[in-house]
Write a protein that holds these residues in place. Structure first.
Motif, PDB file in Angstrom:
ATOM      1  N   ASP A  79       0.539  -1.357   0.172  1.00 32.18           N
ATOM      2  CA  ASP A  79      -0.100  -0.482  -0.096  1.00 32.18           C
ATOM      3  C   ASP A  79       1.239   1.145   0.041  1.00 32.18           C
ATOM      4  OD1 ASP A  79      -2.076  -1.510  -0.387  1.00 32.18           O
ATOM      5  OD2 ASP A  79      -2.609  -0.840   2.036  1.00 32.18           O
ATOM      6  N   SER A  80      -0.049   2.282  -0.809  1.00 33.22           N
ATOM      7  CA  SER A  80       0.794   3.517  -0.398  1.00 33.22           C
ATOM      8  C   SER A  80       0.771   4.018   0.961  1.00 33.22           C
ATOM      9  CB  SER A  80      -0.040   4.745  -0.812  1.00 33.22           C
ATOM     10  OG  SER A  80       0.829   5.559  -0.970  1.00 33.22           O
ATOM     11  N   GLY A  83       6.042   2.648   3.346  1.00 36.13           N
ATOM     12  CA  GLY A  83       7.470   2.703   3.516  1.00 36.13           C
ATOM     13  C   GLY A  83       8.502   1.831   2.277  1.00 36.13           C
ATOM     14  N   LEU A  97      14.212   8.960   4.861  1.00 33.08           N
ATOM     15  CA  LEU A  97      13.821   9.912   3.891  1.00 33.08           C
ATOM     16  C   LEU A  97      12.419  10.420   4.977  1.00 33.08           C
ATOM     17  CD1 LEU A  97      12.456   9.780   0.459  1.00 33.08           C
ATOM     18  CD2 LEU A  97      13.998  11.344   0.876  1.00 33.08           C
ATOM     19  N   GLY A  99      10.721  13.230   7.063  1.00 29.54           N
ATOM     20  CA  GLY A  99       9.618  14.541   6.654  1.00 29.54           C
ATOM     21  C   GLY A  99       8.443  14.465   6.392  1.00 29.54           C
ATOM     22  N   PHE A 101       5.902  13.177   3.552  1.00 30.71           N
ATOM     23  CA  PHE A 101       5.651  11.630   2.242  1.00 30.71           C
ATOM     24  C   PHE A 101       5.117  12.828   1.842  1.00 30.71           C
ATOM     25  CE2 PHE A 101       1.907   8.826   1.352  1.00 30.71           C
ATOM     26  CZ  PHE A 101       2.570   8.292   0.694  1.00 30.71           C
ATOM     27  N   GLY A 130       2.747   2.687  -4.042  1.00 29.48           N
ATOM     28  CA  GLY A 130       1.265   2.217  -3.734  1.00 29.48           C
ATOM     29  C   GLY A 130      -0.053   2.306  -4.177  1.00 29.48           C
ATOM     30  N   LYS A 186       8.210  -0.480   9.225  1.00 32.43           N
ATOM     31  CA  LYS A 186       8.330   0.563  10.552  1.00 32.43           C
ATOM     32  C   LYS A 186       8.354   0.358  11.730  1.00 32.43           C
ATOM     33  CE  LYS A 186       5.651   3.887   7.035  1.00 32.43           C
ATOM     34  NZ  LYS A 186       4.638   4.680   7.242  1.00 32.43           N
ATOM     35  N   SER A 215      13.005  -2.311   8.842  1.00 31.35           N
ATOM     36  CA  SER A 215      12.975  -0.710   9.757  1.00 31.35           C
ATOM     37  C   SER A 215      13.569  -0.262   8.544  1.00 31.35           C
ATOM     38  CB  SER A 215      13.018  -0.494  10.670  1.00 31.35           C
ATOM     39  OG  SER A 215      13.497   0.729  11.135  1.00 31.35           O
TER      40      SER A 215
HETATM   41  N1  LIG Z   1       9.039   5.674  11.610  1.00 31.62           N
HETATM   42  C1  LIG Z   1       9.672   5.413   9.637  1.00 31.62           C
HETATM   43  N2  LIG Z   1       8.677   5.892   9.189  1.00 31.62           N
HETATM   44  C2  LIG Z   1       8.931   5.450   7.784  1.00 31.62           C
HETATM   45  C3  LIG Z   1       9.508   4.253   7.218  1.00 31.62           C
HETATM   46  N3  LIG Z   1       9.519   3.221   6.148  1.00 31.62           N
HETATM   47  C4  LIG Z   1       8.932   4.554   6.155  1.00 31.62           C
HETATM   48  N4  LIG Z   1       8.726   5.708   6.643  1.00 31.62           N
HETATM   49  C5  LIG Z   1       7.521   6.792   6.812  1.00 31.62           C
HETATM   50  O1  LIG Z   1       6.325   6.802   5.635  1.00 31.62           O
HETATM   51  C6  LIG Z   1       6.258   7.670   5.264  1.00 31.62           C
HETATM   52  C7  LIG Z   1       5.950   6.743   3.567  1.00 31.62           C
HETATM   53  O2  LIG Z   1       7.552   6.269   3.327  1.00 31.62           O
HETATM   54  P1  LIG Z   1       7.888   6.110   1.599  1.00 31.62           P
HETATM   55  O3  LIG Z   1       8.831   5.100   1.877  1.00 31.62           O
HETATM   56  O4  LIG Z   1       7.309   7.534   1.006  1.00 31.62           O
HETATM   57  O5  LIG Z   1       5.738   5.186   1.654  1.00 31.62           O
HETATM   58  P2  LIG Z   1       5.611   4.215  -0.594  1.00 31.62           P
HETATM   59  O6  LIG Z   1       5.451   2.794   0.448  1.00 31.62           O
HETATM   60  O7  LIG Z   1       7.150   4.407  -0.750  1.00 31.62           O
HETATM   61  O8  LIG Z   1       4.575   5.156  -0.936  1.00 31.62           O
HETATM   62  P3  LIG Z   1       4.352   5.236  -2.162  1.00 31.62           P
HETATM   63  O9  LIG Z   1       5.462   6.108  -2.902  1.00 31.62           O
HETATM   64  O10 LIG Z   1       3.145   5.899  -2.143  1.00 31.62           O
HETATM   65  O11 LIG Z   1       3.704   3.140  -2.725  1.00 31.62           O
HETATM   66  C8  LIG Z   1       7.462   9.105   5.336  1.00 31.62           C
HETATM   67  O12 LIG Z   1       6.558  10.001   5.779  1.00 31.62           O
HETATM   68  C9  LIG Z   1       8.227   7.903   5.737  1.00 31.62           C
HETATM   69  O13 LIG Z   1       9.602   9.016   6.453  1.00 31.62           O
HETATM   70  C10 LIG Z   1      10.114   2.864   8.485  1.00 31.62           C
HETATM   71  O14 LIG Z   1      10.716   2.191   8.628  1.00 31.62           O
HETATM   72  N5  LIG Z   1       9.811   3.483  10.353  1.00 31.62           N
END
Ligand SMILES: Nc1nc2c(ncn2[C@@H]2O[C@H](COP(=O)(O)OP(=O)(O)OP(=O)(O)O)[C@@H](O)[C@H]2O)c(=O)[nH]1
Length: 265
Positions: A79-80, A83, A97, A99, A101, A130, A186, A215
């Protein structure tokens, strides 16, 4: 984490997505038309480079490909917001990254070479969007993927509940023998947990896939996930018959770090 000294990694700067080739395509709002590329293009052949079908008789090691390099296409799904992009960036650059999203638009890839027992395995890692609206675009890329990392967010019950739907899609669009790994991302967040570790493990058992919590923030189990994939791809391509088969489930169980030991919020 991989045992130091045994596995090395090399960076490769190649990257791309929808053939634009130079940057991540991320956008928080407007849909962007898929203007090019197709899954075939720069995505690679879907088989280890130059390996063909290695000979398998007499217990002799099959011939290694030229330059001892194999390659495999790995896709990040889920899903979106679970992470996926952060997971890839943590593996590729060792960075997180944080901050605001910004959702990925479409699909993008980065390469990284991992050395497994002296054999270079080039992982071409595709980061998919996602969001539902990009689903039909990403479906087209499933068919030549050798491995799929399916992520949910341990703080989002919905992302976990949607894993069954993702597995149904995988069943429909991916190769039958694709390597699948379920990852509860996460795991560094201790206060907002919505999915128990044992529920993730139990779902993975039901589908017969390896599982671990990860994570992208701390890096916990990120390298291990890709290394296990690289080992599996290498063994599929060049494992001599007289050596014990690499068992990805056992490898992950023996190597993974438990979130309880590293958690912080
Ligand atoms: N605490 C924490 N935050 C995380 C972790 N991974 C991602 N995030 C946070 O979750 C949010 C989404 O992360 P993305 O990696 O952009 O998510 P994505 O799955 O690629 O999302 P889409 O591109 O929409 O599919 C961001 O604000 C990240 O900082 C993690 O392992 N721990």
């Amino acid at each position: 984490m991989a045992s130091a000294g045994e596995e090395e990694e090399e960076e490769e700067e190649e990257e791309g997505g929808w053939g634009r080739g130079s940057r991540w395509l991320r956008d928080s709002a407007a849909p962007v038309a898929c203007t090019m590329g197709g899954p075939g293009g720069s995505a690679g052949s879907g088989t280890p480079e130059g390996s063909g079908e290695p000979p398998r008789s007499g217990g002799e090691p099959p011939a290694l490909p030229r330059d001892h390099e194999l390659s495999g296409k790995v896709m990040l799904l889920g899903d979106s917001g679970v992470g996926k992009t952060c997971f890839l960036l943590q593996f590729k650059d060792g960075a997180f990254l944080s901050g605001t999203f910004i959702a990925t638009v479409g699909i993008d890839f980065r390469n990284k070479v991992v050395a497994v027992d002296g054999v270079k395995v080039k992982l071409q890692i595709w980061d998919t969007a996602g969001q539902e609206r990009f689903r039909s675009v990403t479906h087209a890329y499933y068919r030549d993927a050798q491995a799929l990392l399916l992520l949910y967010d341990i703080t989002s019950k919905m992302s976990f509940d949607n894993i069954r739907a993702w597995l149904t899609e995988i069943h429909e669009y991916a190769q039958k023998d694709v390597v699948i790994m379920l990852l509860g991302n996460k795991a560094d967040v201790s206060s907002g947990r919505a999915v128990r570790t044992e529920d993730g493990a139990s779902l993975a058992r039901e589908y017969g896939v390896p599982f671990m919590e990860t994570s992208a923030k701390t890096g916990m189990n990120v390298e291990l996930a890709f290394l296990a994939i690289a080992k599996e791809l290498k063994q599929r391509a060049v494992q001599p018959l007289d050596e014990p088969r690499f068992q990805i489930h056992e490898y992950i169980e023996s190597q993974k770090k438990k979130s309880s030991c590293c958690a912080f919020s």
